[in-house]
Motif scaffolding. Structure first.
Motif, PDB file in Angstrom:
ATOM      1  N   MET A  39       0.812  -1.225   0.000  1.00  0.00           N
ATOM      2  CA  MET A  39       0.000   0.000   0.000  1.00  0.00           C
ATOM      3  C   MET A  39       0.850   1.283   0.000  1.00  0.00           C
ATOM      4  SD  MET A  39      -1.583   0.022   3.890  1.00  0.00           S
ATOM      5  CE  MET A  39      -2.532   1.494   3.741  1.00  0.00           C
ATOM      6  N   PHE A  40       2.172   1.151   0.235  1.00  0.00           N
ATOM      7  CA  PHE A  40       3.060   2.317   0.230  1.00  0.00           C
ATOM      8  C   PHE A  40       4.036   2.282  -0.947  1.00  0.00           C
ATOM      9  CE2 PHE A  40       1.811   1.886   4.712  1.00  0.00           C
ATOM     10  CZ  PHE A  40       1.275   3.142   4.910  1.00  0.00           C
ATOM     11  N   LYS A  41       3.755   1.449  -1.949  1.00  0.00           N
ATOM     12  CA  LYS A  41       4.616   1.343  -3.119  1.00  0.00           C
ATOM     13  C   LYS A  41       4.777   2.727  -3.753  1.00  0.00           C
ATOM     14  CE  LYS A  41       5.482  -1.449  -7.119  1.00  0.00           C
ATOM     15  NZ  LYS A  41       5.162  -2.665  -7.830  1.00  0.00           N
ATOM     16  N   GLY A  42       6.023   3.063  -4.080  1.00  0.00           N
ATOM     17  CA  GLY A  42       6.321   4.379  -4.629  1.00  0.00           C
ATOM     18  C   GLY A  42       6.745   5.385  -3.570  1.00  0.00           C
ATOM     19  N   HIS A  43       6.675   4.980  -2.312  1.00  0.00           N
ATOM     20  CA  HIS A  43       7.061   5.865  -1.209  1.00  0.00           C
ATOM     21  C   HIS A  43       8.174   5.237  -0.377  1.00  0.00           C
ATOM     22  CE1 HIS A  43       3.701   8.598  -1.895  1.00  0.00           C
ATOM     23  NE2 HIS A  43       2.926   7.523  -2.027  1.00  0.00           N
ATOM     24  N   PHE A  62       5.136   9.828  15.040  1.00  0.00           N
ATOM     25  CA  PHE A  62       5.355  10.560  13.805  1.00  0.00           C
ATOM     26  C   PHE A  62       5.176   9.642  12.605  1.00  0.00           C
ATOM     27  CE2 PHE A  62       7.804  12.870  16.945  1.00  0.00           C
ATOM     28  CZ  PHE A  62       7.695  14.200  16.577  1.00  0.00           C
ATOM     29  N   ALA A  63       4.867  10.220  11.455  1.00  0.00           N
ATOM     30  CA  ALA A  63       4.858   9.503  10.183  1.00  0.00           C
ATOM     31  C   ALA A  63       5.049  10.517   9.067  1.00  0.00           C
ATOM     32  CB  ALA A  63       3.558   8.747   9.976  1.00  0.00           C
ATOM     33  N   ASP A  64       5.618  10.036   7.957  1.00  0.00           N
ATOM     34  CA  ASP A  64       5.745  10.865   6.768  1.00  0.00           C
ATOM     35  C   ASP A  64       4.367  11.151   6.177  1.00  0.00           C
ATOM     36  OD1 ASP A  64       8.332  11.751   5.502  1.00  0.00           O
ATOM     37  OD2 ASP A  64       8.912   9.709   6.037  1.00  0.00           O
ATOM     38  N   ILE A  65       4.307  12.147   5.327  1.00  0.00           N
ATOM     39  CA  ILE A  65       3.101  12.458   4.569  1.00  0.00           C
ATOM     40  C   ILE A  65       3.181  11.663   3.268  1.00  0.00           C
ATOM     41  CG2 ILE A  65       1.880  14.284   3.343  1.00  0.00           C
ATOM     42  CD1 ILE A  65       3.063  16.191   5.513  1.00  0.00           C
ATOM     43  N   PHE A  66       2.091  11.007   2.909  1.00  0.00           N
ATOM     44  CA  PHE A  66       2.060  10.158   1.720  1.00  0.00           C
ATOM     45  C   PHE A  66       1.048  10.680   0.716  1.00  0.00           C
ATOM     46  CE2 PHE A  66       3.659   7.490   5.089  1.00  0.00           C
ATOM     47  CZ  PHE A  66       4.707   6.834   4.486  1.00  0.00           C
ATOM     48  N   GLY A  67       1.546  11.254  -0.361  1.00  0.00           N
ATOM     49  CA  GLY A  67       0.693  11.581  -1.488  1.00  0.00           C
ATOM     50  C   GLY A  67      -0.206  12.790  -1.351  1.00  0.00           C
TER      51      GLY A  67
END
Length: 131
Positions: A39-43, A62-67
């Motif tokens: 589900m995080f392919k490309g990130h 914390f988490a990165d921002i996705f898309g």
């Protein structure tokens, strides 16, 4: 409810967690990269989870921002760590009734029931019950 944990969504999460560690002290723990998760392919290389343990009573997630483009005020979620499936279902249904479901209540790959709901006041809740 066991506790309430702030979840901060932020660009360049790895670097920013280190920044906050310098500010507040503590230890970075439980980091998980998006690598290898469909589900995080490309990130690849982004954090889907990191914790800054400032002390035993103060932990920031914390988490990165996705898309999605970051919109001021949407980068913080409140994350209650709930006690049962009944509790998470009840809270999820209540908040969703007049709110907006961002992630359906579902079983996750990390062994929890999980959902994200923005309530009628615009507050985002990252609900979690670890089985």
């Amino acid at each position: 409810m066991k506790k309430l944990v702030p979840h901060i969504r932020i660009e360049n999460c790895k670097e920013e967690v280190e920044y906050y560690q310098k500010a507040f002290g503590g230890e970075i723990k439980n980091t998980q990269l998006s690598d290898g998760i469909e589900m995080f392919k490309g990130h690849e290389g982004k954090y889907i989870h990191a914790e800054l343990h400032i002390n035993e009573n103060c932990i920031l997630y914390f988490a990165d921002i996705f898309g999605n483009q970051l919109v001021n005020g949407t980068n913080m979620l409140l994350g209650p760590d709930l006690d049962s499936e009944e509790e998470i279902t009840k809270i999820y249904e209540f908040l969703a009734e007049d709110g907006e479901i961002k992630m359906e209540l579902q079983d996750t790959f990390w062994g929890a029931k999980h959902a994200i709901v923005k309530d009628k006041n615009g507050i985002s809740w990252e609900l979690n019950y670890t089985k």
